[in-house]
Enzyme design. Structure first.
Site, PDB file in Angstrom:
ATOM      1  N   ARG A   6       0.812  -0.977  -0.162  1.00  0.00           N
ATOM      2  CA  ARG A   6      -0.013  -0.133   0.073  1.00  0.00           C
ATOM      3  C   ARG A   6       0.999   1.215   0.050  1.00  0.00           C
ATOM      4  O   ARG A   6       1.907   1.320   0.411  1.00  0.00           O
ATOM      5  CB  ARG A   6      -1.076  -0.005   1.344  1.00  0.00           C
ATOM      6  CG  ARG A   6      -1.868  -0.948   1.383  1.00  0.00           C
ATOM      7  CD  ARG A   6      -3.004  -0.699   0.323  1.00  0.00           C
ATOM      8  NE  ARG A   6      -3.590   0.768   0.488  1.00  0.00           N
ATOM      9  CZ  ARG A   6      -4.402   1.189   1.088  1.00  0.00           C
ATOM     10  NH1 ARG A   6      -5.115   0.367   1.973  1.00  0.00           N
ATOM     11  NH2 ARG A   6      -4.817   2.547   1.148  1.00  0.00           N
ATOM     12  N   ARG A  62       3.682   4.598 -15.961  1.00  0.00           N
ATOM     13  CA  ARG A  62       4.141   4.337 -17.434  1.00  0.00           C
ATOM     14  C   ARG A  62       5.449   4.811 -17.883  1.00  0.00           C
ATOM     15  O   ARG A  62       6.272   4.644 -18.405  1.00  0.00           O
ATOM     16  CB  ARG A  62       2.852   4.595 -18.191  1.00  0.00           C
ATOM     17  CG  ARG A  62       1.832   3.807 -18.180  1.00  0.00           C
ATOM     18  CD  ARG A  62       1.703   2.463 -18.991  1.00  0.00           C
ATOM     19  NE  ARG A  62       0.495   1.885 -18.933  1.00  0.00           N
ATOM     20  CZ  ARG A  62       0.475   0.598 -18.652  1.00  0.00           C
ATOM     21  NH1 ARG A  62       1.462   0.133 -17.983  1.00  0.00           N
ATOM     22  NH2 ARG A  62      -0.630   0.248 -18.280  1.00  0.00           N
ATOM     23  N   CYS A  73      -6.865   3.017 -12.810  1.00  0.00           N
ATOM     24  CA  CYS A  73      -7.201   4.189 -11.969  1.00  0.00           C
ATOM     25  C   CYS A  73      -8.697   4.167 -11.768  1.00  0.00           C
ATOM     26  O   CYS A  73      -9.316   3.531 -12.597  1.00  0.00           O
ATOM     27  CB  CYS A  73      -6.895   5.532 -12.833  1.00  0.00           C
ATOM     28  SG  CYS A  73      -4.862   5.628 -13.422  1.00  0.00           S
ATOM     29  N   GLU A  76     -11.698   7.436  -5.830  1.00  0.00           N
ATOM     30  CA  GLU A  76     -11.818   7.299  -4.084  1.00  0.00           C
ATOM     31  C   GLU A  76     -13.057   7.643  -3.756  1.00  0.00           C
ATOM     32  O   GLU A  76     -13.706   8.511  -4.248  1.00  0.00           O
ATOM     33  CB  GLU A  76     -10.590   7.894  -3.491  1.00  0.00           C
ATOM     34  CG  GLU A  76     -10.644   7.475  -1.997  1.00  0.00           C
ATOM     35  CD  GLU A  76     -10.185   5.972  -1.851  1.00  0.00           C
ATOM     36  OE1 GLU A  76     -10.522   5.527  -1.019  1.00  0.00           O
ATOM     37  OE2 GLU A  76      -8.975   5.635  -2.666  1.00  0.00           O
ATOM     38  N   ARG A  88      -3.641   7.077  -3.729  1.00  0.00           N
ATOM     39  CA  ARG A  88      -3.355   5.902  -3.273  1.00  0.00           C
ATOM     40  C   ARG A  88      -3.156   4.771  -4.279  1.00  0.00           C
ATOM     41  O   ARG A  88      -3.486   4.649  -5.309  1.00  0.00           O
ATOM     42  CB  ARG A  88      -4.534   5.339  -2.365  1.00  0.00           C
ATOM     43  CG  ARG A  88      -5.124   6.117  -1.278  1.00  0.00           C
ATOM     44  CD  ARG A  88      -6.573   5.729  -0.461  1.00  0.00           C
ATOM     45  NE  ARG A  88      -6.818   6.350   0.580  1.00  0.00           N
ATOM     46  CZ  ARG A  88      -7.200   7.473   0.899  1.00  0.00           C
ATOM     47  NH1 ARG A  88      -7.656   8.144  -0.341  1.00  0.00           N
ATOM     48  NH2 ARG A  88      -7.485   8.133   1.947  1.00  0.00           N
ATOM     49  N   TYR A 106       3.756   5.908   2.878  1.00  0.00           N
ATOM     50  CA  TYR A 106       2.924   7.300   2.985  1.00  0.00           C
ATOM     51  C   TYR A 106       3.828   8.406   2.849  1.00  0.00           C
ATOM     52  O   TYR A 106       4.458   8.506   3.889  1.00  0.00           O
ATOM     53  CB  TYR A 106       2.006   6.876   4.073  1.00  0.00           C
ATOM     54  CG  TYR A 106       1.101   5.898   3.984  1.00  0.00           C
ATOM     55  CD1 TYR A 106      -0.341   6.251   3.420  1.00  0.00           C
ATOM     56  CD2 TYR A 106       1.291   4.359   4.291  1.00  0.00           C
ATOM     57  CE1 TYR A 106      -1.144   4.735   3.325  1.00  0.00           C
ATOM     58  CE2 TYR A 106       0.708   3.559   4.007  1.00  0.00           C
ATOM     59  CZ  TYR A 106      -0.840   3.762   3.641  1.00  0.00           C
ATOM     60  OH  TYR A 106      -1.705   2.711   3.234  1.00  0.00           O
ATOM     61  N   ARG A 114      -2.318   6.571   7.638  1.00  0.00           N
ATOM     62  CA  ARG A 114      -2.010   5.101   8.359  1.00  0.00           C
ATOM     63  C   ARG A 114      -0.540   5.276   9.153  1.00  0.00           C
ATOM     64  O   ARG A 114       0.423   4.568   8.772  1.00  0.00           O
ATOM     65  CB  ARG A 114      -1.806   4.072   7.150  1.00  0.00           C
ATOM     66  CG  ARG A 114      -2.975   3.662   6.514  1.00  0.00           C
ATOM     67  CD  ARG A 114      -3.999   2.963   7.362  1.00  0.00           C
ATOM     68  NE  ARG A 114      -3.599   2.023   8.020  1.00  0.00           N
ATOM     69  CZ  ARG A 114      -3.610   0.732   7.684  1.00  0.00           C
ATOM     70  NH1 ARG A 114      -4.301   0.518   6.537  1.00  0.00           N
ATOM     71  NH2 ARG A 114      -3.255  -0.202   8.531  1.00  0.00           N
TER      72      ARG A 114
END
Length: 119
Positions: A6, A62, A73, A76, A88, A106, A114
């Site tokens: 993540r 890419r 893609c 959210e 994210r 992050y 997080r």
């Protein structure tokens, strides 16, 4: 073994260059911290908060050489009060690292998302 990694970053503004720069930094950090090459990457899912529409985050990957890696893609969900301008990612990779040694990344304001796993 297949592992999921993540990551997230907060983008400065809804500007094409800002999105590409922020995502480039995020993808580069994920790859570096986990000692990966593009050959190790199975796929990557990117999400962006609804306030980021100037460019697809996958374009940054890419440009980094993810030419034959499936990328997608998505938007959210728009949760009231959520951190704005966030991209994210969830990368599925082949690695010998145990789950405990996978480094989730992050960056910038997204560290607040997080704090339990941000490194």
């Amino acid at each position: 073994m297949v592992r999921a990694i993540r990551g997230a970053t907060q983008i400065e503004s809804d500007d094409r260059d800002a999105i590409l720069s922020g995502v480039t930094e995020l993808v580069t950090e994920v790859m570096s911290r986990n000692e990966l090459t593009t050959d190790d990457v199975i796929s990557v899912i990117f999400t962006a908060t609804p306030d980021l529409t100037a460019e697809f985050p996958a374009l940054a990957a890419r440009k980094l050489g993810f030419h034959d890696v499936p990328l997608i893609c998505a938007s959210e969900i728009d949760v009231p009060g959520a951190l704005p301008r966030v991209v994210r990612l969830m990368a599925h990779v082949e690695t010998d690292r145990p789950r405990q040694q996978v480094q989730h990344v992050y960056l910038r304001g997204a560290v607040a998302l997080r704090v339990d796993i941000a490194q």
